[in-house]
Design an enzyme around this catalytic site. Structure first.
Site: not given
Ligand code: BDR
Ligand code: CA
Length: 305
Positions: A9, A14, A38, A124, A165-166, A233-234
């Site tokens: 996303d 990402d 996102n 991701t 979040f994911n 993160h990703d």
């Molecule tokens: C995740 O949430 C998204 O905003 C980022 O792209 C990542 O995949 C981190 O919590």
């Molecule tokens: Ca992401």
């Protein structure tokens, strides 16, 4: 060469993960699929195409647009972190390649079944496309080597005190994925918050080459950046795929909360009490942050347009 399917996303981190994967000689991206997360899926699809086009790989790496919303929960974006476009900070030029006419799930099914070697799935974003794929085409499961997924946390969340979040975006999809019986590596906040991309790293990549400048500009626009740097993160999924030796993992059974104040929490059965001692995931619990920064700089240095 590891054959991967990236489901994402984009999203600043990402986009950085995709940039590294597109340029790595040991990774063969068979397909990119997009999902609402996102920002809305029309925007995440455009962002994936922008990155692929930036590296002139539009003919080789195709994109299929996926789910416009989570399975059950109403959609909530993260534009406050990634900007209204989902990838603010850089002006991408040039006309974009077209996405595939197939949906993400159709394209995933086709690519996985046609592959002569097992595929590694790298989600991701939220796992909506993955859950739909497993529900509609369960036969793909035997052709998936493993899933290396960014998301979840054994500690504190970034959306609520419990949820990352994911997983928070589509907890029902996450529960389907964790119950699918496919090996999963959970790359969650337990490692991504430890391995911040430092502001020194960010400064160094700016002058390396045009890709470094582009990545510097989008990463610098990440709403979570602070004086210590920013979590990418990703990108940690790609780091794990190529360098698992820099992460420590523990095997647990992960369940996902799908309601109430802990909605989206990834709960590890640390005592082996609820699943007869069985496990469904390798959870990344520690990471070498210096190695991550050094590796990321090497990746950017090697990027070609
Ligand atoms: C995740 O949430 C998204 O905003 C980022 O792209 C990542 O995949 C981190 O919590
Ligand atoms: Ca992401």
């Amino acid at each position: 060469m590891t054959k991967i399917l990236m489901d994402m996303d984009p999203g600043i981190d990402d986009a950085a993960a995709l940039s590294v994967a597109l340029n790595h000689p040991d990774l063969d991206i068979k397909l990119v699929t997009t999902v609402a997360g996102n920002v809305t899926v029309d925007k995440t699809t455009i962002n994936a195409l922008k990155i692929i086009n930036f590296f002139n790989q539009g003919d080789q790496v195709r994109v299929a647009a996926g789910a416009v919303q989570p399975l059950i929960k109403p959609f909530e974006d993260a534009a406050r972190i990634h900007g209204e476009s989902g990838m603010r900070g850089y002006d991408f030029t040039g006309s974009l390649p077209d996405p595939l006419e197939e949906t993400a799930v159709e394209a995933m099914h086709r690519v996985i079944m046609a592959s002569d070697e097992p595929i590694t799935l790298v989600p991701t974003g939220s796992y909506t496309n993955v859950a739909l794929l497993f529900s509609q085409y369960p036969e793909v499961k035997t052709k998936i080597e493993k899933i290396v997924a960014m998301g979840g946390t054994l500690g504190r969340g970034n959306m609520t005190s419990a949820a990352e979040f994911n997983v928070f975006t589509d907890p029902h999809a996450a529960q389907v994925m964790y119950q699918a019986g496919v090996p999963i590596v959970m790359v969650g906040l337990d490692v991504t918050h430890k391995a911040l991309l430092t502001n020194e790293t960010l400064q160094e990549i700016e002058g390396m080459n045009p890709a470094g400048k582009m990545l510097h500009d989008i990463i610098s626009s990440d709403g979570d950046k602070n004086e210590n740097g920013v979590a990418m993160h990703d990108v940690n999924t790609i780091f794990y795929l190529l360098h698992p030796e820099f992460m420590t993992t523990k095997d647990y059974w992960i369940d996902v909360q799908t309601e109430g104040p802990a909605n989206g929490e990834t709960v590890a059965d640390i005592r082996g009490a609820y699943h007869d001692g069985k496990t469904n995931a390798q959870v990344c619990v520690d990471i070498d942050a210096q190695a991550f920064n050094d590796w990321f700089k090497e990746q950017v240095q090697a990027m070609k347009m």
